[in-house]
Design an enzyme around this catalytic site. Sequence first.
Site, PDB file in Angstrom:
ATOM      1  CD  GLU A  46      -1.382  -2.303   2.139  1.00 37.08           C
ATOM      2  OE1 GLU A  46      -2.167  -2.850   2.933  1.00 37.08           O
ATOM      3  OE2 GLU A  46      -0.179  -2.649   2.023  1.00 37.08           O
ATOM      4  CB  CYS A  78      -0.984  -0.278   5.408  1.00 42.78           C
ATOM      5  SG  CYS A  78       0.698  -0.833   5.048  1.00 42.78           S
ATOM      6  CB  ALA A 156      16.698 -44.782  -5.259  1.00 48.61           C
ATOM      7  NE  ARG A 178      15.959 -28.214  -3.428  1.00 44.31           N
ATOM      8  CZ  ARG A 178      17.130 -28.754  -3.744  1.00 44.31           C
ATOM      9  NH1 ARG A 178      18.138 -27.979  -4.145  1.00 44.31           N
ATOM     10  NH2 ARG A 178      17.301 -30.064  -3.673  1.00 44.31           N
ATOM     11  CB  THR A 190      18.287 -37.835   2.651  1.00 35.91           C
ATOM     12  OG1 THR A 190      17.059 -38.545   2.515  1.00 35.91           O
ATOM     13  CG2 THR A 190      18.567 -37.065   1.371  1.00 35.91           C
ATOM     14  CD  GLU A 297      14.145 -30.977  -2.061  1.00 34.11           C
ATOM     15  OE1 GLU A 297      14.730 -31.755  -2.843  1.00 34.11           O
ATOM     16  OE2 GLU A 297      14.321 -29.753  -2.062  1.00 34.11           O
ATOM     17  N   GLY A 299      13.708 -39.297   2.020  1.00 31.27           N
ATOM     18  CA  GLY A 299      13.492 -40.632   1.497  1.00 31.27           C
ATOM     19  C   GLY A 299      12.145 -41.204   1.898  1.00 31.27           C
ATOM     20  CB  THR A 301      12.178 -44.031   6.325  1.00 29.37           C
ATOM     21  OG1 THR A 301      12.619 -45.285   5.791  1.00 29.37           O
ATOM     22  CG2 THR A 301      11.856 -44.217   7.802  1.00 29.37           C
TER      23      THR A 301
END
Length: 368
Positions: A46, A78, A156, A178, A190, A297, A299, A301
Site C-alpha cells: 500500500e 497501512c 531409486a 525450494r 538422505t 525432501e 526418502g 521412511t
Amino acid sequence: MAQAISLARRGLYSTLPNPRVGCVIVNNGDLVGSGWHQKAGGDHAEIVALKAAGERARGATCYVTLEPCCHQGRTGPCDRALIEAGVKRVVIAMEDPNPQVLGQGMAQLKAAGMDVELGLLREQALELNKGFVSRMQRQRPYVYCKLAMSLDGRTAMASGESQWITSAPARLDVQRLRGQCGAIVTGCGTVLSDEPAMQVRWSELADVGELNAPASEYSQPLRVVLDSQLKTSPQARIYEPPGASMAITASKAAERYLAYESRGIAVEVCADETERVDLEKMLNYLAQRQTNEVLIEAGATLSGAFLQAGLIDELIIYMAPKLMGSTARPLFDLPLKAMAQALQLEIKEVRPIGDDWRITATSVKTEA
C-alpha cells in the site's frame, strides 16, 4: 484486483516471513499507483502504491490483496496511511489472519468513513499466502512434500542410485519450490547416503527471468536435518554456507551439540516418548521461527512418517516416463496391510514439466 495479485506474486521468493501482497490504486478509471511488498522491513504494498499515486490517491479506490495492517511493526500502519492519503474506497481480497490485525484494519478504515469491500478474488490471494495463514491459524507451517519417481512408482535403484530420475525442466521446477519455502527438511539417512546441498540455485531462476533482483540478493532457506541420534557429520555438505542450517534431534548428548554449534550449526531437541524426533513439535518450532512454508525432501521412511502423521498439506510428485523395476525403492515406506488403511488423496493438478509429469495432491486423510 487480478493485477494486484499478479504484483503480489512477484514477492514469492523474497517477502518471508511476511505475506505476499500487491496493491493497485485507481482514480476515475485511471491506474494512478501500484506496488508490491518486496522484502520484510521494506515498504508494504500500500505504501509503495501510495507513493506512486501521490495526490492522485485522494478520492481513489485501492485494490489490495490483504487487509491493510493496523499496527506498528518495522513499518508504520497501512490503514493510517490510506486514511491520511484521502483514499475513498478500499477493496480487499482477504482478511489478515494475524491476530494483531484480523478485522481491525478494516474496522479502522470504516470508522474513517471509507467504503470497504472484502472477498474479491479471495481464493487466488489465499493461494499465495497459505503458508502465512497456516502459521497464524495452526501455529505450524504449510508443508509441501516433494518426491520424484518413475512410472512404476520407484525413487531409486536397490543400490541407492537415483540421479537423475527426472529431466532438467523438472529439476528447475524444484528450484522454484525450494525458493518459496522458508525451510527445507530432510532426514539423516538422505544426508548420509546422498550428501545433498539442498540450496536454491538462484542463478538458474535468474537465467529464465523469474527474479526481480540480482540472484545474490536472495536468501537461502533454512536447511533442517532430522537426526534423532546426531549421526550426521557437522562437516556434511548440507550444513555448509551460504545460508543457515540446523539439526533437530532427540539426543540429549550435550557434548555432541558442541561439534555442531562450534561450526555455527544450531541444534534443537524435539523428542517424543520413543526418543525419536517429534515431527509435530518440530513444525511448531519452525513456526516459532516465523517459517511459513516447509519443503520436505527426504526418502521413503521420513516422507512416509510425515504422511502417516497427517502432517503433509500438499504432495508434489514428479513422475518420469521410465520403469525402474520391482527391486527399486518405493515412493513411501507405508506398512499398510488392508485396503481400509489406504490413504486417500485428492488430485488437484496434473501437468507436464518437460518430459515428466507433475502431480499435485492435497487433502491427505485416512479412509475409514
